[in-house]
Write a protein that holds these residues in place. Structure first.
Motif, PDB file in Angstrom:
ATOM      1  N   PRO A   1      41.696  40.828  38.285  1.00  0.00           N
ATOM      2  CA  PRO A   1      42.972  40.095  38.249  1.00  0.00           C
ATOM      3  C   PRO A   1      43.812  40.259  39.521  1.00  0.00           C
ATOM      4  N   VAL A   2      43.838  41.452  40.084  1.00  0.00           N
ATOM      5  CA  VAL A   2      44.559  41.657  41.347  1.00  0.00           C
ATOM      6  C   VAL A   2      43.933  40.797  42.439  1.00  0.00           C
ATOM      7  N   SER A   3      42.621  40.806  42.505  1.00  0.00           N
ATOM      8  CA  SER A   3      41.915  40.040  43.533  1.00  0.00           C
ATOM      9  C   SER A   3      42.133  38.547  43.368  1.00  0.00           C
ATOM     10  N   SER A   4      42.105  38.060  42.139  1.00  0.00           N
ATOM     11  CA  SER A   4      42.349  36.638  41.889  1.00  0.00           C
ATOM     12  C   SER A   4      43.755  36.243  42.316  1.00  0.00           C
ATOM     13  N   ALA A   5      44.720  37.114  42.063  1.00  0.00           N
ATOM     14  CA  ALA A   5      46.112  36.829  42.430  1.00  0.00           C
ATOM     15  C   ALA A   5      46.283  36.760  43.942  1.00  0.00           C
ATOM     16  N   VAL A   6      45.574  37.600  44.678  1.00  0.00           N
ATOM     17  CA  VAL A   6      45.637  37.579  46.134  1.00  0.00           C
ATOM     18  C   VAL A   6      44.824  36.401  46.682  1.00  0.00           C
ATOM     19  N   GLU A   7      43.652  36.195  46.116  1.00  0.00           N
ATOM     20  CA  GLU A   7      42.787  35.101  46.572  1.00  0.00           C
ATOM     21  C   GLU A   7      43.471  33.736  46.418  1.00  0.00           C
ATOM     22  N   SER A   8      44.217  33.561  45.333  1.00  0.00           N
ATOM     23  CA  SER A   8      44.914  32.291  45.087  1.00  0.00           C
ATOM     24  C   SER A   8      46.187  32.156  45.917  1.00  0.00           C
ATOM     25  N   LYS A   9      46.538  33.219  46.611  1.00  0.00           N
ATOM     26  CA  LYS A   9      47.754  33.295  47.436  1.00  0.00           C
ATOM     27  C   LYS A   9      49.041  33.299  46.610  1.00  0.00           C
ATOM     28  N   GLU A  10      48.905  33.563  45.301  1.00  0.00           N
ATOM     29  CA  GLU A  10      50.092  33.762  44.471  1.00  0.00           C
ATOM     30  C   GLU A  10      50.821  35.031  44.926  1.00  0.00           C
ATOM     31  N   TYR A  11      50.032  36.003  45.405  1.00  0.00           N
ATOM     32  CA  TYR A  11      50.579  37.250  45.940  1.00  0.00           C
ATOM     33  C   TYR A  11      50.085  37.410  47.373  1.00  0.00           C
TER      34      TYR A  11
ATOM     35  N   VAL B   1      47.068  45.934  46.194  1.00  0.00           N
ATOM     36  CA  VAL B   1      46.821  47.370  46.253  1.00  0.00           C
ATOM     37  C   VAL B   1      45.989  47.722  45.030  1.00  0.00           C
ATOM     38  N   LEU B   2      44.878  48.406  45.248  1.00  0.00           N
ATOM     39  CA  LEU B   2      44.041  48.894  44.157  1.00  0.00           C
ATOM     40  C   LEU B   2      43.857  50.396  44.312  1.00  0.00           C
ATOM     41  N   VAL B   3      43.972  51.119  43.208  1.00  0.00           N
ATOM     42  CA  VAL B   3      43.881  52.575  43.248  1.00  0.00           C
ATOM     43  C   VAL B   3      42.901  53.048  42.182  1.00  0.00           C
ATOM     44  N   CYS B   4      41.892  53.806  42.617  1.00  0.00           N
ATOM     45  CA  CYS B   4      40.989  54.472  41.668  1.00  0.00           C
ATOM     46  C   CYS B   4      40.542  55.784  42.298  1.00  0.00           C
ATOM     47  N   GLY B   5      39.716  56.522  41.614  1.00  0.00           N
ATOM     48  CA  GLY B   5      39.344  57.853  42.081  1.00  0.00           C
ATOM     49  C   GLY B   5      38.779  57.879  43.490  1.00  0.00           C
ATOM     50  N   SER B   6      37.733  57.079  43.736  1.00  0.00           N
ATOM     51  CA  SER B   6      37.103  57.056  45.058  1.00  0.00           C
ATOM     52  C   SER B   6      37.450  55.806  45.865  1.00  0.00           C
ATOM     53  N   ALA B   7      37.972  54.794  45.219  1.00  0.00           N
ATOM     54  CA  ALA B   7      38.271  53.467  45.776  1.00  0.00           C
ATOM     55  C   ALA B   7      37.021  52.616  45.940  1.00  0.00           C
ATOM     56  N   ASN B   8      35.861  53.194  45.773  1.00  0.00           N
ATOM     57  CA  ASN B   8      34.627  52.424  45.940  1.00  0.00           C
ATOM     58  C   ASN B   8      34.471  51.331  44.883  1.00  0.00           C
ATOM     59  N   GLY B   9      34.663  51.673  43.623  1.00  0.00           N
ATOM     60  CA  GLY B   9      34.469  50.691  42.558  1.00  0.00           C
ATOM     61  C   GLY B   9      35.408  49.507  42.667  1.00  0.00           C
ATOM     62  N   VAL B  10      36.696  49.771  42.887  1.00  0.00           N
ATOM     63  CA  VAL B  10      37.648  48.663  42.984  1.00  0.00           C
ATOM     64  C   VAL B  10      37.367  47.813  44.225  1.00  0.00           C
ATOM     65  N   ALA B  11      36.948  48.442  45.321  1.00  0.00           N
ATOM     66  CA  ALA B  11      36.633  47.688  46.535  1.00  0.00           C
ATOM     67  C   ALA B  11      35.417  46.790  46.309  1.00  0.00           C
ATOM     68  N   MET B  12      34.405  47.312  45.641  1.00  0.00           N
ATOM     69  CA  MET B  12      33.211  46.510  45.362  1.00  0.00           C
ATOM     70  C   MET B  12      33.556  45.305  44.494  1.00  0.00           C
ATOM     71  N   ALA B  13      34.339  45.531  43.460  1.00  0.00           N
ATOM     72  CA  ALA B  13      34.733  44.426  42.578  1.00  0.00           C
ATOM     73  C   ALA B  13      35.598  43.418  43.325  1.00  0.00           C
ATOM     74  N   ALA B  14      36.575  43.903  44.067  1.00  0.00           N
ATOM     75  CA  ALA B  14      37.495  43.012  44.787  1.00  0.00           C
ATOM     76  C   ALA B  14      36.756  42.151  45.802  1.00  0.00           C
ATOM     77  N   ASN B  15      35.813  42.731  46.491  1.00  0.00           N
ATOM     78  CA  ASN B  15      35.118  42.002  47.552  1.00  0.00           C
ATOM     79  C   ASN B  15      34.113  40.978  47.038  1.00  0.00           C
ATOM     80  N   LYS B  16      33.964  40.867  45.735  1.00  0.00           N
ATOM     81  CA  LYS B  16      33.172  39.769  45.152  1.00  0.00           C
ATOM     82  C   LYS B  16      33.925  38.450  45.261  1.00  0.00           C
ATOM     83  N   HIS B  17      35.230  38.512  45.454  1.00  0.00           N
ATOM     84  CA  HIS B  17      36.070  37.319  45.569  1.00  0.00           C
ATOM     85  C   HIS B  17      36.002  36.814  47.006  1.00  0.00           C
ATOM     86  N   GLN B  18      35.663  35.549  47.190  1.00  0.00           N
ATOM     87  CA  GLN B  18      35.476  34.989  48.531  1.00  0.00           C
ATOM     88  C   GLN B  18      36.711  35.110  49.423  1.00  0.00           C
ATOM     89  N   GLY B  19      37.896  34.979  48.847  1.00  0.00           N
ATOM     90  CA  GLY B  19      39.112  35.019  49.657  1.00  0.00           C
ATOM     91  C   GLY B  19      39.707  36.398  49.821  1.00  0.00           C
TER      92      GLY B  19
END
Length: 143
Positions: free
Chosen positions: A49-59, A63-81
């Motif tokens: 949802p964070v990635s979709s909001a940024v990708e659509s330019k609504e935001y 900022v994504l926060v998790c233990g290592s940041a790896n998981g959120v980065a992998m998920a976020a980078n699936k979004h083309q924008g």
């Protein structure tokens, strides 16, 4: 000021909660996509949802926060924008913006102290994309 989308999993909950209040105190508009407590959750449920909001330019940024940041980065980078960057130093946050036009910062809460989180986020939000020779490289990121 910027419109910021923010989210994270249970490992990032404490830092994310503090960061929301800090960003709002700086005048930013913040949408907290959760999680809203420290119970175990699945990071993609918040990264997408964070990635979709940024990708659509609504935001403007995310900022994504998790233990290592790896998981959120992998998920976020699936979004083309989305260009999500894992940062654990202010210099990395600056270069992610300057050279890569990153639009989401991914913070590893288990590996940085909270004061550094604020510093990295400030640098990430205030640093412009340098463009120039970097633009053609950024243009090649999407598939």
């Amino acid at each position: 000021m910027s419109k910021i989308a923010i989210g994270g999993d249970h490992a990032g909950y404490e830092y994310k909660s503090k960061l929301v209040a800090w960003l709002e105190s700086k005048g930013h508009t913040v949408k907290d996509f959760g999680t809203h407590n420290a119970d175990s959750v699945d990071y993609p449920d918040f990264a997408h949802p964070v990635s979709s909001a940024v990708e659509s330019k609504e935001y403007d940024r995310g900022v994504l926060v998790c233990g290592s940041a790896n998981g959120v980065a992998m998920a976020a980078n699936k979004h083309q924008g989305v260009r999500a960057a894992i940062c654990w130093q202010t210099e990395l946050a600056e270069l992610a913006r300057l050279h890569n036009d990153a639009n989401i910062i991914c913070i590893p809460s288990r590996f940085v102290n909270y004061d550094l989180v604020e510093q990295m986020t400030e640098v990430f939000l205030s640093t412009p994309f340098e463009g120039g020779r970097h633009q053609k490289r950024v243009d090649k990121i999407g598939c």
